[in-house]
Design a protein around this motif. Sequence first.
Motif, PDB file in Angstrom:
ATOM      1  N   TYR A  31     -19.103 -46.420  28.516  1.00 50.24           N
ATOM      2  CA  TYR A  31     -20.227 -46.909  27.715  1.00 50.24           C
ATOM      3  C   TYR A  31     -21.174 -45.769  27.391  1.00 50.24           C
ATOM      4  CZ  TYR A  31     -24.370 -49.812  26.667  1.00 50.24           C
ATOM      5  OH  TYR A  31     -25.467 -50.408  26.086  1.00 50.24           O
ATOM      6  N   GLY A  32     -21.588 -45.653  26.149  1.00 52.68           N
ATOM      7  CA  GLY A  32     -22.533 -44.598  25.787  1.00 52.68           C
ATOM      8  C   GLY A  32     -23.610 -45.101  24.847  1.00 52.68           C
ATOM      9  N   LEU A  33     -24.834 -44.827  25.191  1.00 51.56           N
ATOM     10  CA  LEU A  33     -25.946 -45.222  24.357  1.00 51.56           C
ATOM     11  C   LEU A  33     -26.600 -43.953  23.833  1.00 51.56           C
ATOM     12  CD1 LEU A  33     -27.280 -47.915  23.637  1.00 51.56           C
ATOM     13  CD2 LEU A  33     -28.752 -47.608  25.626  1.00 51.56           C
ATOM     14  N   VAL A  34     -26.851 -43.905  22.511  1.00 56.05           N
ATOM     15  CA  VAL A  34     -27.472 -42.730  21.906  1.00 56.05           C
ATOM     16  C   VAL A  34     -28.716 -43.203  21.162  1.00 56.05           C
ATOM     17  CG1 VAL A  34     -27.024 -40.680  20.523  1.00 56.05           C
ATOM     18  CG2 VAL A  34     -25.099 -41.992  21.431  1.00 56.05           C
ATOM     19  N   ILE A  35     -29.861 -42.656  21.484  1.00 58.40           N
ATOM     20  CA  ILE A  35     -31.099 -43.090  20.831  1.00 58.40           C
ATOM     21  C   ILE A  35     -31.931 -41.865  20.471  1.00 58.40           C
ATOM     22  CG2 ILE A  35     -31.278 -45.429  21.760  1.00 58.40           C
ATOM     23  CD1 ILE A  35     -32.932 -44.288  24.053  1.00 58.40           C
ATOM     24  N   PRO A  36     -32.791 -41.993  19.447  1.00 55.18           N
ATOM     25  CA  PRO A  36     -33.578 -40.828  19.018  1.00 55.18           C
ATOM     26  C   PRO A  36     -34.453 -40.288  20.150  1.00 55.18           C
ATOM     27  CG  PRO A  36     -33.693 -42.555  17.366  1.00 55.18           C
ATOM     28  CD  PRO A  36     -33.037 -43.163  18.573  1.00 55.18           C
ATOM     29  N   ARG A  45     -35.803 -53.320  24.199  1.00 48.75           N
ATOM     30  CA  ARG A  45     -34.628 -53.720  23.432  1.00 48.75           C
ATOM     31  C   ARG A  45     -33.344 -53.317  24.129  1.00 48.75           C
ATOM     32  NH1 ARG A  45     -36.697 -51.595  18.425  1.00 48.75           N
ATOM     33  NH2 ARG A  45     -34.975 -50.133  18.466  1.00 48.75           N
ATOM     34  N   LEU A  46     -33.366 -52.170  24.834  1.00 45.65           N
ATOM     35  CA  LEU A  46     -32.164 -51.727  25.534  1.00 45.65           C
ATOM     36  C   LEU A  46     -31.838 -52.639  26.703  1.00 45.65           C
ATOM     37  CD1 LEU A  46     -32.685 -47.865  25.737  1.00 45.65           C
ATOM     38  CD2 LEU A  46     -31.402 -49.177  24.060  1.00 45.65           C
ATOM     39  N   GLN A 104     -24.032 -51.791  33.673  1.00 51.67           N
ATOM     40  CA  GLN A 104     -22.668 -51.559  33.191  1.00 51.67           C
ATOM     41  C   GLN A 104     -21.619 -51.635  34.305  1.00 51.67           C
ATOM     42  OE1 GLN A 104     -21.778 -51.447  29.998  1.00 51.67           O
ATOM     43  NE2 GLN A 104     -23.938 -51.882  29.566  1.00 51.67           N
ATOM     44  N   TRP A 135     -32.331 -43.097  11.264  1.00 50.75           N
ATOM     45  CA  TRP A 135     -31.370 -43.582  12.267  1.00 50.75           C
ATOM     46  C   TRP A 135     -32.111 -43.874  13.559  1.00 50.75           C
ATOM     47  CZ3 TRP A 135     -30.073 -41.435  17.013  1.00 50.75           C
ATOM     48  CH2 TRP A 135     -28.973 -41.986  17.651  1.00 50.75           C
ATOM     49  N   GLY A 176     -27.781 -45.839  18.497  1.00 51.58           N
ATOM     50  CA  GLY A 176     -26.330 -45.681  18.422  1.00 51.58           C
ATOM     51  C   GLY A 176     -25.653 -46.122  19.697  1.00 51.58           C
ATOM     52  N   VAL A 180     -21.958 -46.263  21.630  1.00 49.72           N
ATOM     53  CA  VAL A 180     -20.614 -45.688  21.609  1.00 49.72           C
ATOM     54  C   VAL A 180     -19.839 -46.317  22.754  1.00 49.72           C
ATOM     55  CG1 VAL A 180     -19.319 -43.530  21.450  1.00 49.72           C
ATOM     56  CG2 VAL A 180     -21.784 -43.519  21.010  1.00 49.72           C
ATOM     57  N   ARG A 224     -21.715 -57.882  27.626  1.00 49.57           N
ATOM     58  CA  ARG A 224     -22.649 -56.910  28.194  1.00 49.57           C
ATOM     59  C   ARG A 224     -23.503 -56.269  27.118  1.00 49.57           C
ATOM     60  NH1 ARG A 224     -18.602 -54.292  31.429  1.00 49.57           N
ATOM     61  NH2 ARG A 224     -18.975 -52.446  30.188  1.00 49.57           N
TER      62      ARG A 224
END
Lengths: 403, 403
Positions: free
Chosen positions: A300-305, A313-314, A340, B298, B301, B303, B313
């Motif tokens: 699982y990967g989360l990418v945020i600014p 929200r996460l 996770q 953006w 994100g 992934v 989840r």
Amino acid sequence: MTPPRAEILSQGDELVTGQIADTNAAWLSERLTELGFLVTRHTTVGDDLDALTGVLREIGARAELCVGTGGLGPTVDDLTAEAAACAFARPLREDPEALRQIRSWFAGRAEPMPEVNRKQALLPDGARRLDNLRGTAPGFALNHAGCRFFFLPGVPHEMEFMFEHAVKTDIQSSFRTRPGQRVTLRVLGIGESTLQQRLDAIAMPPGIKLGFRTVPPENHVKLLFPAPFPTSERDTLVEKIRCALGPSVFSIDTPEQAGGTLIECVDRLMRQANASLATLETTSRGHLAQLCGAHPWWTYGLVIPDTRPVPVRLGLLPRDGLSDDLPDAAALAERLRLQQGTSHALACLESPPDTRELVIAIAAGSGIVTARRRLDGNPRYRQALSAALALDFLRRTLSTPAD
Amino acid sequence: MTPPRAEILSQGDELVTGQIADTNAAWLSERLTELGFLVTRHTTVGDDLDALTGVLREIGARAELCVGTGGLGPTVDDLTAEAAACAFARPLREDPEALRQIRSWFAGRAEPMPEVNRKQALLPDGARRLDNLRGTAPGFALNHAGCRFFFLPGVPHEMEFMFEHAVKTDIQSSFRTRPGQRVTLRVLGIGESTLQQRLDAIAMPPGIKLGFRTVPPENHVKLLFPAPFPTSERDTLVEKIRCALGPSVFSIDTPEQAGGTLIECVDRLMRQANASLATLETTSRGHLAQLCGAHPWWTYGLVIPDTRPVPVRLGLLPRDGLSDDLPDAAALAERLRLQQGTSHALACLESPPDTRELVIAIAAGSGIVTARRRLDGNPRYRQALSAALALDFLRRTLSTPAD
């Protein structure tokens, strides 16, 4: 014993006009140097019969080995065999086995062989054919005036395959060279000038070639030991260098063992630990997910600014807003791990945002560890650097048994 | 008018042994070709005074312009000025202004100038100094036997800066060339052989150089028009090519206007639409987040390895499990858009997993659009390709006004 002199010849209008960069020359030079040759010159010429014929004669007069690439295709621009025939006064003859192989390459694709491809079976009289198992163009080898010439395709993966499977053994039986021993130390977080400074303090026995190569964001220290250098002395010196560079050395490649890339090191450790990983990243902008993404332990990967607008929200933190201090990166990693259901979670954040201060937190069942790193360089470099620094911290954490 | 002949000379043991690849030669060749020269040869030699002196004389006898890089540093291996002095019989003299600049470079870093750096101020008698505004090593230019020689540093960004700011104007006043007009069509999703086939059907007026360059996953079609080619005829031909290649052409660079990269095209359209974006990706493994990540539109994100284990989840779908069909990718994109409060959401999934069938869904206030694409190539290539295909679909969606 002085090493035999080798030259590289690259052919093609697209090279000489800069439409593509020549990567073959560097690849071949590195291989030939490792095999014990002194590479003295690279030459690139366009698709011009006179230029090519002339340069072949020049190289023959200077070197004992020449490896040429390109110009073996089926079109009128592909002039290598013709130029070799001219330069060495050997008429072109059709090689029946080459023709059979070209036909069968097309047959394998259920296509008829275009008539133009017949040209690729023409080789200078007396040349040795080098089979191309990756494409249509056979290569060839011949001797002229004390120089052995090899002509290989220009497509890198065809050229490399032919070199490894046909040229190397030919070279090794044609020349008495003493291949060197290549050792590469892979380093993260130390620049080239600092590396050089630290190595200046180490007495280097004569005959060892020292080089640096930057593969951003990594730096590689490359040592080429002469063939007869005793392995134990070599290893002592390498160990001395490793100590001088400290824990920034993450991997060492020797002729006996490949230490591998950073993600390969992490992969080995994750598998050994039977671990799984979720990642959260800001500054590295997906580089972390990308590096881990091919491995089964990553889920699982989360990418945020950045971490400012999204904590609620996460669903990772129960309250609104994150303070910008170390404990929250740690809390974020721990929440991610629990959410996770992975054995490990890695958070890699610039904190406070836009300060070039990287905070890395790793949560595991045994506890949470954090580290701070300073980022430098341009934005794109900082993205790759922060992902690498996070992985390197994971590597260090996994290498150190928990208390 | 036949174009003047130019050669490139690269110097350095690290190049000739393959420790680093020479990227300067291709860069310079492309610039010189655009400026109207016929680049006929690249030569690379090591740090060897005799070899270097010899090759300078050879080039002087063949070409009208020579651009050399490397060998201007302060160490004993840096031999360019000495070799030029030998080859052209011009004694070295200290250039006071060069020395002043080197001293002031160190002063700017609050360091004393090491004595070895004094060597960098020695230039062959009568040479023109080329100021280095990016490093310590000044370059120089001189004429010998009908050939103008330029010697530039080997560090690419110093070399490029010096070329653009000092060499170009010198060349333009020393030579009467007719610079060509470069047009580049950037294409996604068509391989080089197919490109070539489609272009074969188009009658190309004489004098236009056609080239291909692969910048994975993109392919670039490069046209170099001769200087006097009328702009309107040029544009008609480019338009004909664009039609033959279809909507896979996402951008066209002309001397008058840069179409830019795929993400630059998307960036323009996103800003025009005042839109914001959240992304969800599997196969592209973070490439999408990475490409979008530098842009303010953006915001989020995700992934994940594939869509099988995570739908609940993720909180994106209320029920357990996703079916592998198009509607679910669309549903996923729409949920993501609502969850993250963005104007657009983009889902990019291999669906069913591991089939090389890419599904792209874009949710916006005006509705949801989906597309299927076939992936090919090795795993790393497929990652980059799927991100690019997703962005390209976003580009096409944003370019087409909603009904």
